[in-house]
Design an enzyme around this catalytic site. Structure first.
Site, PDB file in Angstrom:
ATOM      1  N   ASP A 196      75.686 -74.477 -16.604  1.00 23.97           N
ATOM      2  CA  ASP A 196      74.937 -75.728 -16.576  1.00 23.97           C
ATOM      3  C   ASP A 196      75.858 -76.948 -16.737  1.00 23.97           C
ATOM      4  OD1 ASP A 196      72.173 -76.808 -16.611  1.00 23.97           O
ATOM      5  OD2 ASP A 196      72.717 -77.543 -18.605  1.00 23.97           O
TER       6      ASP A 196
ATOM      7  N   ASP B 193      72.308 -67.833 -17.387  1.00 22.73           N
ATOM      8  CA  ASP B 193      72.551 -69.267 -17.402  1.00 22.73           C
ATOM      9  C   ASP B 193      73.353 -69.574 -18.662  1.00 22.73           C
ATOM     10  OD1 ASP B 193      72.133 -72.090 -16.826  1.00 22.73           O
ATOM     11  OD2 ASP B 193      70.342 -71.427 -15.753  1.00 22.73           O
TER      12      ASP B 193
ATOM     13  N   GLU C 297      77.402 -75.662 -12.051  1.00 23.98           N
ATOM     14  CA  GLU C 297      76.535 -76.759 -11.611  1.00 23.98           C
ATOM     15  C   GLU C 297      77.324 -78.032 -11.868  1.00 23.98           C
ATOM     16  OE1 GLU C 297      72.162 -78.782 -12.432  1.00 23.98           O
ATOM     17  OE2 GLU C 297      73.566 -78.347 -14.034  1.00 23.98           O
TER      18      GLU C 297
ATOM     19  N   HIS D 114      65.005 -75.023  -9.903  1.00 27.38           N
ATOM     20  CA  HIS D 114      63.984 -75.405 -10.881  1.00 27.38           C
ATOM     21  C   HIS D 114      63.995 -76.896 -11.232  1.00 27.38           C
ATOM     22  CE1 HIS D 114      67.711 -75.033 -12.941  1.00 27.38           C
ATOM     23  NE2 HIS D 114      67.199 -75.596 -14.022  1.00 27.38           N
ATOM     24  N   ASP D 115      64.934 -77.663 -10.627  1.00 27.76           N
ATOM     25  CA  ASP D 115      64.990 -79.107 -10.891  1.00 27.76           C
ATOM     26  C   ASP D 115      64.580 -79.923  -9.676  1.00 27.76           C
ATOM     27  OD1 ASP D 115      66.096 -78.690 -13.451  1.00 27.76           O
ATOM     28  OD2 ASP D 115      68.150 -78.771 -12.681  1.00 27.76           O
TER      29      ASP D 115
HETATM   30  O1  TEU Z   1      70.448 -79.933 -14.679  1.00 27.16           O
HETATM   31  C1  TEU Z   1      71.242 -81.066 -14.540  1.00 27.16           C
HETATM   32  C2  TEU Z   1      70.556 -82.007 -13.583  1.00 27.16           C
HETATM   33  O2  TEU Z   1      71.069 -82.332 -12.565  1.00 27.16           O
HETATM   34  C3  TEU Z   1      69.189 -82.393 -13.912  1.00 27.16           C
HETATM   35  O3  TEU Z   1      69.230 -82.828 -15.203  1.00 27.16           O
HETATM   36  C4  TEU Z   1      68.544 -83.424 -13.076  1.00 27.16           C
HETATM   37  O4  TEU Z   1      69.176 -84.656 -13.238  1.00 27.16           O
HETATM   38  C5  TEU Z   1      67.124 -83.469 -13.556  1.00 27.16           C
HETATM   39  O5  TEU Z   1      66.570 -82.211 -13.306  1.00 27.16           O
HETATM   40  C6  TEU Z   1      66.283 -84.519 -12.907  1.00 27.16           C
HETATM   41  O6  TEU Z   1      65.853 -84.098 -11.639  1.00 27.16           O
HETATM   42  C7  TEU Z   1      70.677 -78.978 -15.629  1.00 27.16           C
HETATM   43  C8  TEU Z   1      69.497 -78.012 -15.635  1.00 27.16           C
HETATM   44  O7  TEU Z   1      69.420 -77.388 -14.393  1.00 27.16           O
HETATM   45  C9  TEU Z   1      68.246 -78.752 -15.991  1.00 27.16           C
HETATM   46  O8  TEU Z   1      67.109 -77.952 -15.906  1.00 27.16           O
HETATM   47  C10 TEU Z   1      68.431 -79.277 -17.399  1.00 27.16           C
HETATM   48  O9  TEU Z   1      67.328 -80.058 -17.746  1.00 27.16           O
HETATM   49  C11 TEU Z   1      69.712 -80.097 -17.535  1.00 27.16           C
HETATM   50  O10 TEU Z   1      70.836 -79.499 -16.931  1.00 27.16           O
HETATM   51  C12 TEU Z   1      70.077 -80.255 -18.991  1.00 27.16           C
HETATM   52  O11 TEU Z   1      70.521 -79.029 -19.496  1.00 27.16           O
END
Ligand code: TEU
Ligand code: CA
Length: 545
Positions: free
Chosen positions: A202, A99, A257, A324-325
């Site tokens: 990211d 990542d 992403e 994971h989000d």
């Molecule tokens: O995720 C970006 C993103 O889309 C998320 O912040 C989403 O808005 C959030 O999970 C609410 O559901 C990336 C990573 O995948 C995430 O884990 C990080 O928290 C974020 O960037 C910041 O680095």
């Protein structure tokens, strides 16, 4: 699509290292734990492993806040462990994707600590600005963070403000500074030289800010994004990284992403060789209302239309239903209560049969689901739950409802430990106490039991992934829609003179067996007993030749 790249035939498995496997009983997953499961992953049939961040970090945002890009967090092991993982993975023909989090660093990164001093060369690595108002007591502009609240934080030691599109512990790097590109290229080369296959980047379409003018959008989240999403400078930087770090190497991968992207503007990432594929959020946004704290039911027609727009719109997709989000996919798009197994397989087939690289998030292959209970934000390990909880304190919402709403955005649901068996801590750890508690669904969704059951979600995934990688139309073929109504989804994948037909009933009602699907050879079916071609059973899905 011809070429010969590993990501064209191989599925990616996303490992959330903190929750995958704990080797030393501290209740936290680690690198030796991952190594101990490589045979499982090979047998599953995935080819590429993407690890969520394992770098040194204060873990405010669970590693998406990097304190040192060249060091491994001691919770996960050492650089030697990581090198060992690369070696052991290579032995099994598995590739590793890291990542890359470079929109921001942690505020505990040495670069940021140094940058507070206006005389330091690191000062220009970040967005340091004087505040507005008589005494600079107001933020430099009206932007809001994507994690709620203002996008600027005041730093008393230098009397200035710094920009952060996420939490205040995640200051944004200033990509106008060529030194930042230089530093990031060092990181990229360091891991590529070690033998890493590539990176999942990211929030990569917002790193270059065009200006710091006030934004127009809604104050709640991400106001100002018109000044930083998909900018020309962003494209330029990604292309530069390709030329400097990737052009002279063999097969490697860059996965983006990307927020608020559409096929028209996203296509450019691929055409210009800036990225090999990217994640859009369109399917993930379908069931969300009011910034994700409310949910709505998704119609299959909408689901299909959204996925197909991307299938037709770009040459290669990064297909996913979980990460994971995001909450687990069965409760969102399937039927956890009545058709857990059927809908889990059905969604799996849909995701793997689409054109592009399929991504599987750990636990998806055994049908893991969200916590049943409403989560207490105080006990959550997720900064999003804490921040949303803070904001809600300002509103007169009844306590119980508040908790329920926060629980929906709490990312602990999908980050709960992987369920290896039905024993202590689901076989994830020898410790009965784990960093996030184990989900009660371990009793029916676990690797050990599912391996024994020929009809399990896990055994279905194993068959599906084998079929995928050995079937040219499925992994390389063009996409062609077959028009359907209601809960029926159908499409073809065509490669040279071969084609396969994908037929999916994404609903619990039976559907008459479609004419176009009759008389064909069945390559895989989500049900064990063969279809009689009279009707499609609840959540039945097939690939035919
Ligand atoms: O995720 C970006 C993103 O889309 C998320 O912040 C989403 O808005 C959030 O999970 C609410 O559901 C990336 C990573 O995948 C995430 O884990 C990080 O928290 C974020 O960037 C910041 O680095
Ligand atoms: Ca551990």
């Amino acid at each position: 699509m011809k070429e010969n790249r590993a990501f064209q035939r191989g599925a990616v498995y996303q490992i959330y290292p903190r929750s995958f496997c704990d080797s030393n009983g501290d209740g936290i997953g680690d690198i030796p734990g991952i190594i101990s499961k490589l045979d499982y992953l090979k047998d599953l049939g995935v080819k590429i492993l993407w690890l969520s961040p394992i770098y040194k970090s204060p873990l405010f945002d669970m590693g998406y806040d990097v304190a040192d890009y060249f060091d491994i967090h001691p919770d996960y092991g050492t650089m030697e462990d990581f090198d060992n993982l690369l070696k052991e993975a290579a032995k099994r023909d598995l590739k590793i994707v890291m990542d890359l989090v470079v929109n921001h660093t942690s505020d505990e990164n040495e670069w940021f600590i140094q940058s507070k001093d206006p005389k330091s060369p690191y000062h220009a690595y970040y967005y340091w600005r004087k505040g507005k108002g008589k005494n600079g007591e107001l933020p430099p502009n009206n932007w809001t963070s994507q994690f709620t609240g203002p996008a600027w934080t005041y730093e008393p030691s230098n009397g200035m403000w710094y920009l952060h599109l996420f939490s205040k512990k995640q200051p944004d790097l200033d990509w106008h500074n060529p030194k930042v590109l230089e530093e990031v290229e060092k990181v990229i080369n360091f891991y590529l030289d070690k033998g890493v296959y590539g990176f999942r980047c990211d929030v990569i379409n917002q790193i270059y800010k065009d200006s710091l003018e006030d934004g127009k959008g809604h104050a709640q989240s991400g106001r100002g994004s018109e000044h930083y999403l998909m900018t020309e400078g962003n494209h330029r930087i990604l292309r530069q990284i390709h030329d400097d770090c990737f052009a002279h190497r063999g097969d490697r991968v860059m996965i983006g992403e990307t927020f608020n992207v559409d096929p028209e503007n996203g296509r450019r990432f691929l055409e210009n060789k800036e990225l090999d594929m990217f994640f859009h959020f369109d399917l993930m946004n379908l069931d969300k209302a009011l910034f994700g704290i409310l949910t709505k039911k998704v119609k299959t027609t909408k689901f299909k239309e959204t996925a197909f727009k991307w299938q037709k719109g770009v040459s290669w997709n990064a297909n996913y239903l979980e990460n994971h989000d995001q909450l687990r996919s069965i409760p969102r798009f399937g039927d956890e209560e009545h058709y857990w197994k059927e809908s889990g397989k059905c969604l799996g087939l849909f995701n793997v049969a689409l054109k592009g690289t399929p991504f599987i998030f750990e636990g998806q292959e055994i049908g893991m689901v969200n916590f049943k209970d409403i989560r207490d934000p105080e006990k959550s390990r997720d900064c999003v739950a804490w921040m949303v909880s803070d904001i809600m304190k300002k509103y007169p919402i009844p306590k119980g409802l508040k908790k329920k709403l926060i629980s929906r955005v709490d990312r602990d649901h999908e980050r709960a430990p992987m369920q290896w068996n039905n024993g202590v801590s689901a076989g994830f750890s020898s410790n009965s106490s784990t960093w996030i508690e184990v989900n009660e669904s371990k009793s029916f969704a676990n690797v050990e039991d599912e391996l024994k059951d020929p009809d399990s979600i896990l055994n279905f995934y194993r068959k599906l992934l084998r079929l995928h990688q050995n079937c040219d139309p499925l992994c390389l073929g063009e996409f062609e829609e077959i028009p359907t109504k209601g809960n029926l989804i159908a499409f073809k994948r065509i490669y040279e003179y071969q084609e396969v037909v994908v037929v999916i009933n994404l609903g619990k009602k039976e559907i008459p067996y479609p004419e176009f699907a009759k008389g064909k050879e069945c390559l895989i079916n989500t049900y064990l007993d063969p279809s009689k071609e009279k009707k499609l059973r609840p959540y039945e899905a097939l690939i035919l030749k």
